[in-house]
Motif scaffolding. Sequence first.
Motif, PDB file in Angstrom:
ATOM      1  N   GLY A 129      34.734  -4.932 -51.880  1.00  0.00           N
ATOM      2  CA  GLY A 129      35.463  -3.947 -53.851  1.00  0.00           C
ATOM      3  C   GLY A 129      37.528  -4.039 -53.278  1.00  0.00           C
ATOM      4  O   GLY A 129      37.933  -4.331 -54.207  1.00  0.00           O
ATOM      5  N   ASP A 130      37.950  -4.711 -51.817  1.00  0.00           N
ATOM      6  CA  ASP A 130      39.089  -5.372 -52.369  1.00  0.00           C
ATOM      7  C   ASP A 130      39.410  -7.294 -52.807  1.00  0.00           C
ATOM      8  O   ASP A 130      39.107  -7.533 -52.751  1.00  0.00           O
ATOM      9  CB  ASP A 130      39.696  -5.403 -50.775  1.00  0.00           C
ATOM     10  CG  ASP A 130      39.682  -4.743 -49.928  1.00  0.00           C
ATOM     11  OD1 ASP A 130      39.706  -3.340 -50.226  1.00  0.00           O
ATOM     12  OD2 ASP A 130      40.457  -4.539 -48.671  1.00  0.00           O
ATOM     13  N   PRO A 131      40.622  -6.438 -53.549  1.00  0.00           N
ATOM     14  CA  PRO A 131      41.073  -8.251 -54.130  1.00  0.00           C
ATOM     15  C   PRO A 131      40.902  -9.148 -53.160  1.00  0.00           C
ATOM     16  O   PRO A 131      41.333  -9.093 -51.954  1.00  0.00           O
ATOM     17  CB  PRO A 131      42.036  -7.250 -54.786  1.00  0.00           C
ATOM     18  CG  PRO A 131      42.921  -6.169 -54.505  1.00  0.00           C
ATOM     19  CD  PRO A 131      41.511  -5.978 -53.653  1.00  0.00           C
ATOM     20  N   PHE A 132      40.377 -10.474 -53.613  1.00  0.00           N
ATOM     21  CA  PHE A 132      40.928 -11.641 -52.534  1.00  0.00           C
ATOM     22  C   PHE A 132      41.759 -12.334 -52.898  1.00  0.00           C
ATOM     23  O   PHE A 132      43.012 -12.556 -53.722  1.00  0.00           O
ATOM     24  CB  PHE A 132      39.191 -13.104 -53.246  1.00  0.00           C
ATOM     25  CG  PHE A 132      39.864 -13.903 -52.614  1.00  0.00           C
ATOM     26  CD1 PHE A 132      39.374 -14.099 -51.444  1.00  0.00           C
ATOM     27  CD2 PHE A 132      40.353 -15.168 -52.849  1.00  0.00           C
ATOM     28  CE1 PHE A 132      39.496 -15.270 -50.878  1.00  0.00           C
ATOM     29  CE2 PHE A 132      40.229 -15.851 -52.512  1.00  0.00           C
ATOM     30  CZ  PHE A 132      39.511 -16.712 -51.611  1.00  0.00           C
ATOM     31  N   ASP A 133      42.479 -11.879 -51.844  1.00  0.00           N
ATOM     32  CA  ASP A 133      43.623 -12.797 -51.189  1.00  0.00           C
ATOM     33  C   ASP A 133      43.814 -14.340 -50.619  1.00  0.00           C
ATOM     34  O   ASP A 133      42.869 -13.920 -49.226  1.00  0.00           O
ATOM     35  CB  ASP A 133      44.827 -12.291 -50.545  1.00  0.00           C
ATOM     36  CG  ASP A 133      46.164 -12.907 -50.055  1.00  0.00           C
ATOM     37  OD1 ASP A 133      46.503 -13.785 -50.546  1.00  0.00           O
ATOM     38  OD2 ASP A 133      47.274 -11.717 -49.753  1.00  0.00           O
TER      39      ASP A 133
END
Length: 174
Positions: A129-133
């Motif tokens: 669920g974290d934003p992709f970086d």
Amino acid sequence: MTEEHESEFVPDEEATEQEVRDRSSSLKKRLDQALKERQDYLDGWQRAKAELINYRKRSHDEAKALGTRELDSFLKSLFPILDSFEAALEGKKGEAPEADSWGAGIENIYKQMSSLLAHFEVESYGEEGDPFDPEIHEPVGKAEGEKEDLIADVLQKGYRRNDRVLRTAKVLIT
């Protein structure tokens, strides 16, 4: 007069005014030359001292950087072990680890390893669920999802120390 005795010249009453002026001019030139040499030596000494101070600072910084790289290398070598423990624990999820001495032992070792990494200020990252970086995540595949550029699944945790990535997280992205 020899060079040695010229500096001891003391005008007497019989010396002409011109001789005194010439001798005074000669002494003035020698004094100026001696002062210039003294300043050159002082400047050279100060430069050498500054170079030594800079060398010591540079050596200290290089030694510190080397120590940091060596510690990072050591910490990176622990990650596969930690991954194996996590995989073993994941397989035992249905059972109560306290009831089984093997499970309890593995869980204890995992906690110790995690504690060791925390002591060295190493933290894991990469959650579903974290934003992709792309700077800290390595995409290894795509998954279906409602929103784009989110982490759908973490295949391997990432680790960082003092905001420096030690290992990128391997993730599936939406």
